[in-house]
Write an enzyme that holds these catalytic residues in place. Sequence first.
Site, short mmCIF file in Angstrom:
data_model
loop_
_atom_site.label_atom_id
_atom_site.label_comp_id
_atom_site.label_asym_id
_atom_site.label_seq_id
_atom_site.Cartn_x
_atom_site.Cartn_y
_atom_site.Cartn_z
N GLY A 252 3.80 -4.75 10.73
CA GLY A 252 2.54 -4.82 9.57
C GLY A 252 2.67 -3.71 8.82
O GLY A 252 3.49 -2.96 9.02
N VAL A 253 1.31 -3.39 8.81
CA VAL A 253 1.22 -2.23 6.60
C VAL A 253 1.93 -0.50 7.67
O VAL A 253 1.66 0.00 7.40
CB VAL A 253 0.03 -2.22 6.93
CG1 VAL A 253 -1.31 -2.15 8.09
CG2 VAL A 253 -0.30 -1.32 5.73
N ASP A 254 0.88 -1.02 9.74
CA ASP A 254 1.97 0.16 9.91
C ASP A 254 2.95 1.21 10.53
O ASP A 254 3.52 1.86 9.99
CB ASP A 254 1.39 0.10 11.28
CG ASP A 254 1.12 1.46 12.36
OD1 ASP A 254 1.51 2.14 11.25
OD2 ASP A 254 0.63 1.59 13.27
N ILE B 27 1.43 -1.20 -0.01
CA ILE B 27 -0.06 0.11 0.20
C ILE B 27 0.79 1.57 -0.16
O ILE B 27 0.65 2.66 -0.46
CB ILE B 27 -1.24 -0.26 1.37
CG1 ILE B 27 -2.03 0.86 0.85
CG2 ILE B 27 -0.18 0.11 2.47
CD1 ILE B 27 -3.44 0.54 2.34
N TYR C 294 -3.81 -8.77 14.35
CA TYR C 294 -5.62 -8.58 14.98
C TYR C 294 -6.50 -10.03 14.95
O TYR C 294 -7.50 -10.19 15.65
CB TYR C 294 -6.34 -7.45 14.94
CG TYR C 294 -5.51 -5.80 15.81
CD1 TYR C 294 -4.49 -6.94 16.31
CD2 TYR C 294 -6.17 -4.90 15.30
CE1 TYR C 294 -3.51 -5.03 17.03
CE2 TYR C 294 -5.50 -3.70 16.19
CZ TYR C 294 -4.28 -3.98 16.82
OH TYR C 294 -4.12 -2.61 17.60
P1 ADP Z 1 -3.73 -5.33 12.08
O1 ADP Z 1 -3.54 -5.33 13.26
O2 ADP Z 1 -4.97 -4.78 11.66
O3 ADP Z 1 -3.90 -7.15 11.96
P2 ADP Z 1 -1.60 -6.03 10.25
O4 ADP Z 1 -0.81 -4.57 10.15
O5 ADP Z 1 -0.77 -6.85 10.89
O6 ADP Z 1 -2.38 -4.51 11.24
O7 ADP Z 1 -2.26 -6.04 9.08
C1 ADP Z 1 -3.67 -5.78 8.50
C2 ADP Z 1 -3.35 -6.46 6.89
O8 ADP Z 1 -1.74 -5.60 5.91
C3 ADP Z 1 -2.94 -7.69 6.57
O9 ADP Z 1 -3.59 -8.07 5.76
C4 ADP Z 1 -1.41 -7.71 6.08
O10 ADP Z 1 -1.20 -8.45 5.46
C5 ADP Z 1 -1.48 -6.54 5.89
N1 ADP Z 1 -0.01 -5.59 4.83
C6 ADP Z 1 1.20 -5.71 5.63
N2 ADP Z 1 2.18 -5.08 4.99
C7 ADP Z 1 1.03 -3.95 4.03
C8 ADP Z 1 1.60 -3.63 3.27
N3 ADP Z 1 3.10 -2.67 3.33
N4 ADP Z 1 0.28 -3.17 2.54
C9 ADP Z 1 -0.45 -3.01 2.26
N5 ADP Z 1 -1.10 -4.27 3.40
C10 ADP Z 1 0.04 -4.65 4.15
#
Ligand code: ADP
Length: 176
Positions: free
Chosen positions: A33-35, A12, A126
């Site tokens: 993760g994405v954060d 993303i 989560y």
């Molecule tokens: P949460 O704590 O809300 O579960 P995560 O970041 O662990 O958040 O995961 C949410 C989704 O984001 C997961 O499906 C994960 O595979 C995805 N994700 C992780 N990194 C990225 C990225 N760079 N771009 C898009 N999606 C991502």
Amino acid sequence: MSTQLKVVRGDITQMTVDAIVNAANTSLLGGGGVDGAIHRAGGPAILEDCKKIRNKQGGCAVGEAVITTAGKLPATYVIHTVGPVWQGGHKGERDLLSNCYRNTLTLAVEQGIRTVAFPNISTGIYGYPKEEAATVAIDTVRDYMAAHPGRIEEISFVCFDEENYRLYQKKLSYAI
Ligand code: ADP
């Protein structure tokens, strides 16, 4: 004009849209993760904005959304929303996840944002079951756009993993 819904496989942080959405946590101070990926790629300006929001309102509740700069990312804004932790499905998880999508879109429309990219909120650390999360995401976005026609041009669901990508492709191929 109806909103285009798209499924994208990838990262993303690479999306050139008005706003990408972050699956943040209530502290707004970054995480895994994405954060983590968004803060790493966007640089310190995002965290600075998050800290200003914390100073004003003390973080972000589950289901709510806040907006910051996107720093060095190709997007203009990051909308941070906090998904629910999956606890078996009887703790209001569905409504809280739906609130994430609805409150993000409300904030986007208020800011005049026309293109938005969502990650698969709550389906990583989560632990929300992916199929159920995809249904909530798509149903909520469709309902919101039906109630606010023409306000957003394009919404992308950015899937990092193959399972989510397949699920979204399958669900969106029905009745677009
Ligand atoms: P949460 O704590 O809300 O579960 P995560 O970041 O662990 O958040 O995961 C949410 C989704 O984001 C997961 O499906 C994960 O595979 C995805 N994700 C992780 N990194 C990225 C990225 N760079 N771009 C898009 N999606 C991502």
